[in-house]
Motif scaffolding. Structure first.
Motif, PDB file in Angstrom:
ATOM      1  N   ASN A  40       1.078 -16.445 -16.604  1.00  0.00           N
ATOM      2  CA  ASN A  40       0.183 -17.475 -17.106  1.00  0.00           C
ATOM      3  C   ASN A  40      -0.574 -16.837 -18.250  1.00  0.00           C
ATOM      4  O   ASN A  40      -1.620 -16.234 -18.062  1.00  0.00           O
ATOM      5  N   GLU A  41       0.025 -16.933 -19.464  1.00  0.00           N
ATOM      6  CA  GLU A  41      -0.499 -16.176 -20.592  1.00  0.00           C
ATOM      7  C   GLU A  41      -2.009 -16.319 -20.721  1.00  0.00           C
ATOM      8  O   GLU A  41      -2.528 -17.415 -20.571  1.00  0.00           O
ATOM      9  N   PRO A  42      -2.674 -15.191 -20.973  1.00  0.00           N
ATOM     10  CA  PRO A  42      -2.115 -13.876 -21.320  1.00  0.00           C
ATOM     11  C   PRO A  42      -2.003 -12.909 -20.149  1.00  0.00           C
ATOM     12  O   PRO A  42      -2.053 -11.697 -20.335  1.00  0.00           O
ATOM     13  N   ILE A  43      -1.855 -13.427 -18.924  1.00  0.00           N
ATOM     14  CA  ILE A  43      -1.872 -12.572 -17.738  1.00  0.00           C
ATOM     15  C   ILE A  43      -0.583 -12.740 -16.931  1.00  0.00           C
ATOM     16  O   ILE A  43      -0.095 -13.855 -16.746  1.00  0.00           O
ATOM     17  N   PRO A  71     -10.788 -18.134  -3.782  1.00  0.00           N
ATOM     18  CA  PRO A  71     -10.245 -19.487  -3.584  1.00  0.00           C
ATOM     19  C   PRO A  71      -9.943 -20.227  -4.878  1.00  0.00           C
ATOM     20  O   PRO A  71      -9.219 -21.225  -4.864  1.00  0.00           O
ATOM     21  N   LYS A  72     -10.474 -19.777  -6.008  1.00  0.00           N
ATOM     22  CA  LYS A  72     -10.243 -20.460  -7.279  1.00  0.00           C
ATOM     23  C   LYS A  72      -8.897 -20.092  -7.917  1.00  0.00           C
ATOM     24  O   LYS A  72      -8.504 -20.680  -8.916  1.00  0.00           O
ATOM     25  N   VAL A  73      -8.214 -19.109  -7.333  1.00  0.00           N
ATOM     26  CA  VAL A  73      -6.939 -18.658  -7.880  1.00  0.00           C
ATOM     27  C   VAL A  73      -5.795 -19.445  -7.247  1.00  0.00           C
ATOM     28  O   VAL A  73      -5.770 -19.672  -6.029  1.00  0.00           O
ATOM     29  N   ASP A  74      -4.844 -19.863  -8.046  1.00  0.00           N
ATOM     30  CA  ASP A  74      -3.653 -20.561  -7.542  1.00  0.00           C
ATOM     31  C   ASP A  74      -2.638 -19.505  -7.097  1.00  0.00           C
ATOM     32  O   ASP A  74      -1.714 -19.165  -7.836  1.00  0.00           O
ATOM     33  N   LEU A  75      -2.816 -19.003  -5.894  1.00  0.00           N
ATOM     34  CA  LEU A  75      -1.972 -17.912  -5.406  1.00  0.00           C
ATOM     35  C   LEU A  75      -0.604 -18.430  -4.991  1.00  0.00           C
ATOM     36  O   LEU A  75      -0.495 -19.403  -4.251  1.00  0.00           O
ATOM     37  N   GLN A  76       0.445 -17.725  -5.445  1.00  0.00           N
ATOM     38  CA  GLN A  76       1.830 -18.061  -5.118  1.00  0.00           C
ATOM     39  C   GLN A  76       2.491 -16.814  -4.522  1.00  0.00           C
ATOM     40  O   GLN A  76       3.274 -16.137  -5.204  1.00  0.00           O
ATOM     41  N   ALA A 114     -13.430  -7.787 -17.084  1.00  0.00           N
ATOM     42  CA  ALA A 114     -14.061  -9.079 -17.333  1.00  0.00           C
ATOM     43  C   ALA A 114     -14.385  -9.268 -18.807  1.00  0.00           C
ATOM     44  O   ALA A 114     -14.379 -10.393 -19.327  1.00  0.00           O
ATOM     45  N   GLN A 115     -14.681  -8.176 -19.496  1.00  0.00           N
ATOM     46  CA  GLN A 115     -15.049  -8.242 -20.907  1.00  0.00           C
ATOM     47  C   GLN A 115     -13.846  -8.038 -21.829  1.00  0.00           C
ATOM     48  O   GLN A 115     -13.992  -8.084 -23.052  1.00  0.00           O
ATOM     49  N   SER A 116     -12.680  -7.814 -21.233  1.00  0.00           N
ATOM     50  CA  SER A 116     -11.505  -7.510 -22.046  1.00  0.00           C
ATOM     51  C   SER A 116     -11.054  -8.716 -22.837  1.00  0.00           C
ATOM     52  O   SER A 116     -11.426  -9.853 -22.563  1.00  0.00           O
ATOM     53  N   SER A 117     -10.225  -8.462 -23.823  1.00  0.00           N
ATOM     54  CA  SER A 117      -9.769  -9.521 -24.723  1.00  0.00           C
ATOM     55  C   SER A 117      -9.025 -10.600 -23.950  1.00  0.00           C
ATOM     56  O   SER A 117      -8.197 -10.316 -23.087  1.00  0.00           O
ATOM     57  N   GLU A 163     -11.200 -10.105  -9.093  1.00  0.00           N
ATOM     58  CA  GLU A 163     -12.605  -9.711  -8.958  1.00  0.00           C
ATOM     59  C   GLU A 163     -13.330  -9.855 -10.296  1.00  0.00           C
ATOM     60  O   GLU A 163     -14.523 -10.178 -10.339  1.00  0.00           O
ATOM     61  N   ALA A 164     -12.594  -9.642 -11.382  1.00  0.00           N
ATOM     62  CA  ALA A 164     -13.176  -9.772 -12.718  1.00  0.00           C
ATOM     63  C   ALA A 164     -13.197 -11.226 -13.195  1.00  0.00           C
ATOM     64  O   ALA A 164     -13.687 -11.509 -14.293  1.00  0.00           O
ATOM     65  N   GLY A 165     -12.663 -12.131 -12.385  1.00  0.00           N
ATOM     66  CA  GLY A 165     -12.652 -13.538 -12.748  1.00  0.00           C
ATOM     67  C   GLY A 165     -11.536 -13.935 -13.690  1.00  0.00           C
ATOM     68  O   GLY A 165     -11.499 -15.085 -14.152  1.00  0.00           O
ATOM     69  N   LEU A 166     -10.602 -13.032 -13.941  1.00  0.00           N
ATOM     70  CA  LEU A 166      -9.545 -13.317 -14.912  1.00  0.00           C
ATOM     71  C   LEU A 166      -8.467 -14.260 -14.381  1.00  0.00           C
ATOM     72  O   LEU A 166      -7.689 -14.814 -15.162  1.00  0.00           O
ATOM     73  N   LEU A 167      -8.410 -14.428 -13.059  1.00  0.00           N
ATOM     74  CA  LEU A 167      -7.351 -15.251 -12.481  1.00  0.00           C
ATOM     75  C   LEU A 167      -7.833 -16.636 -12.047  1.00  0.00           C
ATOM     76  O   LEU A 167      -7.027 -17.432 -11.564  1.00  0.00           O
ATOM     77  N   ASP A 168      -9.113 -16.925 -12.201  1.00  0.00           N
ATOM     78  CA  ASP A 168      -9.617 -18.238 -11.800  1.00  0.00           C
ATOM     79  C   ASP A 168      -8.868 -19.342 -12.536  1.00  0.00           C
ATOM     80  O   ASP A 168      -8.750 -19.326 -13.776  1.00  0.00           O
TER      81      ASP A 168
END
Length: 331
Positions: free
Chosen positions: A167-170, A154-159, A106-109, A130-135
């Motif tokens: 979806n940069e940077p992930i 539910p906030k993630v656009d799962l495909q 969650a705290q990562s760059s 879980e870290a909120g990086l995909l919301d």
């Protein structure tokens, strides 16, 4: 050279760790050796855990990390790549015992310079979510855990039909051995198309895959408590080959058509018509896998009349034409 940091934790899938390390370490190396040329390594790798202690993979193998994420000297540089492997153990238990890692992620760059900086394979996406990086981002995970993922995040656009999402940077990869596809993609992004092609040839990897839909089974889509929709799903299980209209489903459920569509979508993530199509396609898949019935006969058995329309729909859902699907998965 680009540095790749692979994260280790108890219950991880060992092959997703050692395999991706092999892939990156041998980019620019194996092909050169095959052709009696001087190797030019393109990546360095390191395996880190939160505390720097050995960890036990789900296959029982214990791996020794190169250092600790909590050690300031081991923090990934801003332009490095962090890889999160597959969760092989029970997902909820790993999430509970990996709070430190979740907080670190969650705290990562979050720098976005047009490159992927954090990537996950398979159920490793649960740690990123879980870290909120995909919301608010498009992501994928193993098709078998897609409903669990949707309900938890539910906030993630799962495909889940996609093998790799970016979806940069992930970036995320789908099920099982999709780290191959993710690895080749990332090698191309960082080291160029030629190096990626040579690496794929060296490892005998089919780098053209884009979908995990052919491997997925019908999702239960019953992780909900709407009793009216559950009863309707049970009715559809028994009657899907028959002509079914929205009016019929509304009458059976005791709902108006508008309310039916809204509640069905909220409960299952799909429309009644879409769910009916999935039931029919799943039945067709079973016929193609287990019988020698012709595609024409299967088309009729699952509730369609026009073979060409059915074939287009089947390809849309699975990524393969019926004949190609039978060739790959049939008896």
């Amino acid at each position: 050279m680009q540095t790749v940091t692979v994260i280790g934790f108890d219950g991880a899938l060992g092959s997703a760790i050692t395999g991706i390390i092999d892939l990156f370490r041998l980019a620019g190396v194996t092909w050169a050796r095959i052709n009696n040329e001087e190797p030019t390594p393109r990546f360095t790798t390191r395996l880190l855990t939160m505390d720097g202690q050995p960890f036990r993979c789900i296959n029982g193998i214990t791996l020794l990390p190169d250092g600790a994420l909590s050690d300031p000297s081991c923090e990934p540089a801003e332009n490095s790549l962090v890889m999160v492997p597959t969760i092989g153990a029970q997902i909820s238990r790993v999430l509970e015992t990996s709070r430190g890692l979740v907080d670190w992620l969650a705290q990562s760059s979050q720098q976005n310079d047009g490159q992927v900086r954090i990537a996950s394979n398979c159920t490793g996406a649960f740690l990123l979510a879980e870290a909120g990086l995909l919301d608010g981002r498009e992501a994928t995970t193993h098709w078998g855990f897609s409903e669990q993922f949707r309900h938890r995040y539910p906030k993630v656009d799962l495909q889940p039909e996609k093998l790799v999402t970016v979806n940069e940077p992930i970036a995320c990869a789908g099920g099982g051995m999709a780290w191959w596809d993710l690895g080749i993609y990332l090698v191309e992004r960082y080291a160029g198309a030629q190096t990626a092609r040579e690496l794929a040839k060296s490892f005998v990897i089919d780098a053209g895959r884009t979908s995990q839909a052919p491997y997925s089974a019908l999702q239960a889509r019953r992780y909900h408590s709407d009793s009216a929709i559950l009863r309707l799903q049970e009715w559809l299980d028994a009657h899907f080959p028959e002509p079914v209209t929205l009016q019929t489903l509304a009458a059976l459920s005791g709902l108006t058509e508008r309310s039916l569509i809204r509640r069905f979508k909220a409960a299952t993530g799909d429309t009644p018509t879409g769910y009916l199509q999935v039931l029919r396609i799943e039945s067709a898949r079973q016929y193609l896998e287990q019988s020698r019935l012709s595609v024409d006969a299967i088309t009729q058995r699952v509730g369609y009349e026009d073979v060409s329309s059915f074939s287009r729909l089947f390809r849309k859902h699975t990524g393969l034409a019926p004949g190609a699907y039978r060739s790959r998965f049939g008896v």
